[in-house]
Each structure stands twice: as structure tokens, then as C-alpha cells.
Design a protein around this motif. Structure first.
Motif, PDB file in Angstrom:
ATOM      1  N   GLY A   1      33.626  52.136  46.991  1.00  0.00           N
ATOM      2  CA  GLY A   1      34.954  51.605  47.288  1.00  0.00           C
ATOM      3  C   GLY A   1      35.223  50.333  46.503  1.00  0.00           C
ATOM      4  O   GLY A   1      34.379  49.866  45.735  1.00  0.00           O
ATOM      5  N   MET A   2      36.382  49.774  46.727  1.00  0.00           N
ATOM      6  CA  MET A   2      36.791  48.587  45.977  1.00  0.00           C
ATOM      7  C   MET A   2      37.785  47.790  46.795  1.00  0.00           C
ATOM      8  O   MET A   2      38.547  48.344  47.608  1.00  0.00           O
ATOM      9  CB  MET A   2      37.423  48.999  44.642  1.00  0.00           C
ATOM     10  N   ALA A   3      37.762  46.477  46.621  1.00  0.00           N
ATOM     11  CA  ALA A   3      38.744  45.597  47.254  1.00  0.00           C
ATOM     12  C   ALA A   3      39.227  44.581  46.226  1.00  0.00           C
ATOM     13  O   ALA A   3      38.467  44.171  45.341  1.00  0.00           O
ATOM     14  CB  ALA A   3      38.132  44.882  48.453  1.00  0.00           C
ATOM     15  N   ILE A   4      40.493  44.188  46.341  1.00  0.00           N
ATOM     16  CA  ILE A   4      41.063  43.172  45.457  1.00  0.00           C
ATOM     17  C   ILE A   4      41.486  41.982  46.301  1.00  0.00           C
ATOM     18  O   ILE A   4      42.156  42.135  47.328  1.00  0.00           O
ATOM     19  CB  ILE A   4      42.258  43.733  44.662  1.00  0.00           C
ATOM     20  N   ASP A   5      41.066  40.809  45.881  1.00  0.00           N
ATOM     21  CA  ASP A   5      41.367  39.574  46.602  1.00  0.00           C
ATOM     22  C   ASP A   5      42.808  39.146  46.285  1.00  0.00           C
ATOM     23  O   ASP A   5      43.115  38.831  45.127  1.00  0.00           O
ATOM     24  CB  ASP A   5      40.386  38.476  46.181  1.00  0.00           C
ATOM     25  N   PRO A   6      43.704  39.121  47.279  1.00  0.00           N
ATOM     26  CA  PRO A   6      45.100  38.754  47.000  1.00  0.00           C
ATOM     27  C   PRO A   6      45.280  37.292  46.640  1.00  0.00           C
ATOM     28  O   PRO A   6      46.327  36.905  46.123  1.00  0.00           O
ATOM     29  CB  PRO A   6      45.816  39.096  48.313  1.00  0.00           C
TER      30      PRO A   6
ATOM     31  N   SER B   1      33.506  47.451  41.759  1.00  0.00           N
ATOM     32  CA  SER B   1      33.398  48.351  42.902  1.00  0.00           C
ATOM     33  C   SER B   1      32.069  48.112  43.599  1.00  0.00           C
ATOM     34  O   SER B   1      31.169  47.449  43.080  1.00  0.00           O
ATOM     35  CB  SER B   1      33.522  49.812  42.463  1.00  0.00           C
ATOM     36  N   GLY B   2      31.946  48.667  44.803  1.00  0.00           N
ATOM     37  CA  GLY B   2      30.718  48.485  45.571  1.00  0.00           C
ATOM     38  C   GLY B   2      30.565  49.601  46.583  1.00  0.00           C
ATOM     39  O   GLY B   2      31.315  50.579  46.580  1.00  0.00           O
ATOM     40  N   GLY B   3      29.594  49.451  47.456  1.00  0.00           N
ATOM     41  CA  GLY B   3      29.319  50.463  48.462  1.00  0.00           C
ATOM     42  C   GLY B   3      29.892  50.065  49.807  1.00  0.00           C
ATOM     43  O   GLY B   3      29.608  48.983  50.324  1.00  0.00           O
ATOM     44  N   LEU B   4      30.691  50.930  50.391  1.00  0.00           N
ATOM     45  CA  LEU B   4      31.280  50.677  51.701  1.00  0.00           C
ATOM     46  C   LEU B   4      30.349  51.194  52.783  1.00  0.00           C
ATOM     47  O   LEU B   4      29.883  52.334  52.728  1.00  0.00           O
ATOM     48  CB  LEU B   4      32.640  51.372  51.802  1.00  0.00           C
ATOM     49  N   SER B   5      30.090  50.345  53.783  1.00  0.00           N
ATOM     50  CA  SER B   5      29.254  50.722  54.913  1.00  0.00           C
ATOM     51  C   SER B   5      29.944  50.305  56.196  1.00  0.00           C
ATOM     52  O   SER B   5      31.015  49.706  56.179  1.00  0.00           O
ATOM     53  CB  SER B   5      27.876  50.054  54.808  1.00  0.00           C
ATOM     54  N   GLY B   6      29.329  50.608  57.347  1.00  0.00           N
ATOM     55  CA  GLY B   6      29.900  50.220  58.629  1.00  0.00           C
ATOM     56  C   GLY B   6      30.637  51.351  59.310  1.00  0.00           C
ATOM     57  O   GLY B   6      30.670  52.496  58.825  1.00  0.00           O
TER      58      GLY B   6
ATOM     59  N   ARG C   1      42.158  39.255  41.681  1.00  0.00           N
ATOM     60  CA  ARG C   1      41.063  39.897  40.955  1.00  0.00           C
ATOM     61  C   ARG C   1      40.209  40.718  41.918  1.00  0.00           C
ATOM     62  O   ARG C   1      40.299  40.538  43.134  1.00  0.00           O
ATOM     63  CB  ARG C   1      40.173  38.845  40.262  1.00  0.00           C
ATOM     64  N   PRO C   2      39.356  41.616  41.403  1.00  0.00           N
ATOM     65  CA  PRO C   2      38.438  42.340  42.294  1.00  0.00           C
ATOM     66  C   PRO C   2      37.626  41.373  43.145  1.00  0.00           C
ATOM     67  O   PRO C   2      37.201  40.311  42.671  1.00  0.00           O
ATOM     68  CB  PRO C   2      37.550  43.125  41.323  1.00  0.00           C
ATOM     69  N   ALA C   3      37.406  41.733  44.403  1.00  0.00           N
ATOM     70  CA  ALA C   3      36.697  40.848  45.336  1.00  0.00           C
ATOM     71  C   ALA C   3      35.215  40.737  45.010  1.00  0.00           C
ATOM     72  O   ALA C   3      34.566  39.767  45.412  1.00  0.00           O
ATOM     73  CB  ALA C   3      36.871  41.365  46.761  1.00  0.00           C
ATOM     74  N   LEU C   4      34.659  41.724  44.302  1.00  0.00           N
ATOM     75  CA  LEU C   4      33.249  41.713  43.940  1.00  0.00           C
ATOM     76  C   LEU C   4      33.091  41.547  42.437  1.00  0.00           C
ATOM     77  O   LEU C   4      33.891  42.073  41.654  1.00  0.00           O
ATOM     78  CB  LEU C   4      32.571  43.025  44.367  1.00  0.00           C
ATOM     79  N   THR C   5      32.032  40.855  42.038  1.00  0.00           N
ATOM     80  CA  THR C   5      31.784  40.695  40.605  1.00  0.00           C
ATOM     81  C   THR C   5      31.460  42.028  39.949  1.00  0.00           C
ATOM     82  O   THR C   5      31.693  42.207  38.752  1.00  0.00           O
ATOM     83  CB  THR C   5      30.621  39.720  40.360  1.00  0.00           C
ATOM     84  N   GLY C   6      30.921  42.959  40.753  1.00  0.00           N
ATOM     85  CA  GLY C   6      30.621  44.276  40.216  1.00  0.00           C
ATOM     86  C   GLY C   6      31.816  45.203  40.222  1.00  0.00           C
ATOM     87  O   GLY C   6      31.690  46.392  39.924  1.00  0.00           O
TER      88      GLY C   6
END
Length: 336
Positions: free
Chosen positions: A199-204, A215-220, A208-213
Motif C-alpha cells: 500500500g501507499m500513503a501521501i502526507d498532505p 510504498s510499504g506493507g499494510l498490516s493491522g 509527498r509519499p509518507a514513507l521514504t520507500g
């Protein structure tokens, strides 16, 4: 705790089905500050690689609705540091230790299995095929049945005989059953389902993307329905293959849902970050849920959701006693 919750993963017998998910219990020392590791069914280590890794730069975690998005980059001490500092301490904690391994090539996985072969204290090996395969331009081994099978086959051939080998799969594939079948045919004694969902998140604020990578792995809890679906599908195809269900387990009823879908054990992950003492509570809730449904052994509940209603053992009650459900005619009469 009652013997009702005892379970097996291949040749490995566990006092209970509650495990830690790889990477979510630290080295074990961190978690031991909040709960006795011996109360777990097993402790699953962070994925170990041949060389030390610092992981990705921060930010590498971001909260999302009902979940956590991470791109850690598999930080760890490497196999040398793990064998010298981490495994000896874990071996003293009176808990089965499942060592998760990861690699960039089939040869690296084989080397890790070889290094663990004569080491005491390894109850099982979890093969994290849901990590990049640099020999195939960064694709995951778990994206292709042949690639996943080649890793499992290499680990099985180098691992100590009798030590279960478990393949950890990603849900980010068209057909996870095909991958699971290939891994079992290659020698996997069990499966861990599932790894995180990409998954991916963007910081409003920064735009920019919320993670330096990126995309990342969504858990929970957000991914639990996906994990349940994967466990259900794979158990239907491989009913005799033990499955460890992973993905959003926060309560005993969450754990029960995985077991009914076909899991013989469950691993708790993201929940430990905000409630590190959650495992004993989840186990207690699961035991109470089984007792309320008159399930004498956890094994009797594994895959129960697959059975036709008339084939449910007579001593098992579908749900605890409570107000009787209204008859269909009564419901219709109450509708406007």
C-alpha cells in the motif's frame, strides 16, 4: 490454561496457538518486558539475512485507518550476530523459537538454512519468500510459483531433518493457492498466511509519499478480511497442510475466525505495538470462545467454516446461548 488450545504445526507441538508475527516482537527482549515469552505458543523472530542491515531511512512507518503502513527494509544483525547474541538468549526463555529467514537469492536462503542446521534452539524455520529477488529485477519470490518453490526446496534440503519448514506468502498475487501448492510440493511442511499487503500513503502536509520507500506493507485489522480469505482458500485446497494465520489479530474472536477458516495457529503482529501484553489476553479470550461453543479441542475447530451445517460435530454449538433469533416470518412482519 486448558489443554483445549494445544495445537500442532507439522511435527512441532505447541502448548497454544498464539505466536508473534515476524518483526513485531523485536529480538524478544523488548517484548519480555511486558509479557512472559513462555506463555506464547512460539516466538517468531525478525527475518534474518546473511549480512547485517540497517534498514530503510526514516520515515519508514505511517499510521493508516485501522492499520499500519511500514517499509522497514528488514533491519537486523545478520546471521552471525543473530547466532551469537539473539538465539542463545531466546533459547533460555522456555518458548519454541521459529526463525524467520530472508534472502536476495536462492543461494542466500540455502546458506541461512545450512547455518541453522546444527544450531540448538530452532523449533522451525519460516521462509520469507515475500521479499525481493534481485536475480529477477526485484520481484518477490512469492510472486511466481517456480521461484517460491526453488527457495523452499533449497531450504528444505539444507535444514535439519525433522525441523518444520514454513513458507510465508504474500497476498499480492493473482492466485495464492497456486503459490501455496508449489511450496508444499517443494517440501514446505506448513504455510504462514499472510505477509503485509502492499500500500501507499501521501502526507498532505508535505505533499509527498509518507514513507521514504514510497510504498510499504499494510498490516493491522484493515487486512484481516484479506488474510481470512487467503487462509480459507488455501485450506480448501490443502486441508492437511498446517497454516499459521496472520493479519489483524487483536482479540480472541479474531483468532477464532482464522481457525475456523483453516489455521492451526495465529500470529499477533501490529497489535503488539500498542498493546505488547496482548498475547495472553487473546489466548484467554480464544479459550473462552472455544469453551462457549463446546469445542473440546482446538483441532476440532480448524476449518470448521468449510463444513456443511449438518456435518458440524453435534457437541459443537455454533454460537453461545443467547436470545433466540427471530423466525424469517417474524422479521418480515417487522419490516416497514
Amino acid at each position: 490454561m486448558s489443554t483445549r488450545v494445544r495445537t500442532r504445526i507439522g511435527s512441532l507441538e505447541l502448548a497454544n496457538p498464539i505466536l508473534t508475527a515476524s518483526g513485531c516482537g523485536g529480538t524478544g527482549r523488548e517484548l519480555a518486558q511486558f509479557t512472559e515469552l513462555g506463555r506464547l505458543g512460539a516466538f517468531v523472530t525478525t527475518s534474518v539475512m546473511t549480512r547485517p542491515r540497517a534498514g530503510r531511512p526514516t520515515p519508514r512507518a505511517a499510521e493508516t485507518p485501522s492499520g499500519l503502513l511500514t517499509a522497514m527494509g528488514l533491519p537486523g544483525p545478520g546471521i552471525e550476530g543473530f547466532l551469537e547474541h539473539e538465539l542463545p538468549w531466546l533459547a533460555e526463555q522456555d518458548v519454541p523459537v521459529i526463525v524467520s529467514i530472508a534472502g536476495d537469492s536462492v543461494e542466500e536462503f540455502a546458506e541461512l538454512a545450512r547455518r541453522l542446521r546444527e544450531v540448538p534452539g530452532v523449533a522451525a524455520i519460516e521462509v520469507n519468500v515475500a521479499c525481493p529477488n534481485v536475480q529477477d529485477r526485484g520481484r518477490m519470490f512469492a510472486w511466481h510459483p517456480g521461484a517460491a518453490a526453488s527457495v523452499v526446496r533449497a531450504v528444505r534440503s539444507h535444514a535439519r531433518p525433522g525441523v518444520p519448514v514454513l513458507a510465508k506468502l504474500t497476498p499480492d498475487v493473482t492466485d495464492i493457492v497456486t503459490i501455496a501448492l508449489a511450496c508444499v510440493d517443494a517440501g514446505a511442511d506448513g504455510l504462514t498466511l499472510i505477509n503485509t499487503v502492499e500500500g501507499m500513503a501521501i502526507d498532505p502536509r508535505t505533499l509527498r509519499p509518507a514513507l521514504t520507500g514510497v510504498s510499504g506493507g499494510l498490516s493491522g485489522p484493515a487486512i484481516r478480511p484479506i488474510a481470512i480469505r487467503c487462509v480459507y482458500q488455501v485450506h480448501a485446497a490443502l486441508p492437511r497442510t498446517p497454516i499459521i494465520g496472520v493479519g489483524g489479530v487483536a482479540t480472541g474472536l479474531d483468532a477464532l475466525e482464522f481457525i475456523l477458516a483453516g489455521a492451526s495457529a495465529v500470529a499477533v503482529g501490529t497489535t503488539l505495538f500498542h498493546d505488547p501484553a496482548a498475547a495472553p489476553r487473546i489466548l484467554r479470550e480464544l479459550d473462552e470462545a472455544l469453551a462457549a461453543r463446546r469445542v473440546g479441542r482446538l483441532a476440532d475447530a480448524v476449518g470448521l467454516a468449510h463444513r456443511p451445517t449438518g456435518h458440524v460435530p453435534p457437541q459443537v454449538r455454533p454460537e453461545p446461548d443467547g436470545p433466540a433469533a427471530p423466525a424469517p416470518g417474524e422479521v418480515k412482519e417487522r419490516l416497514p
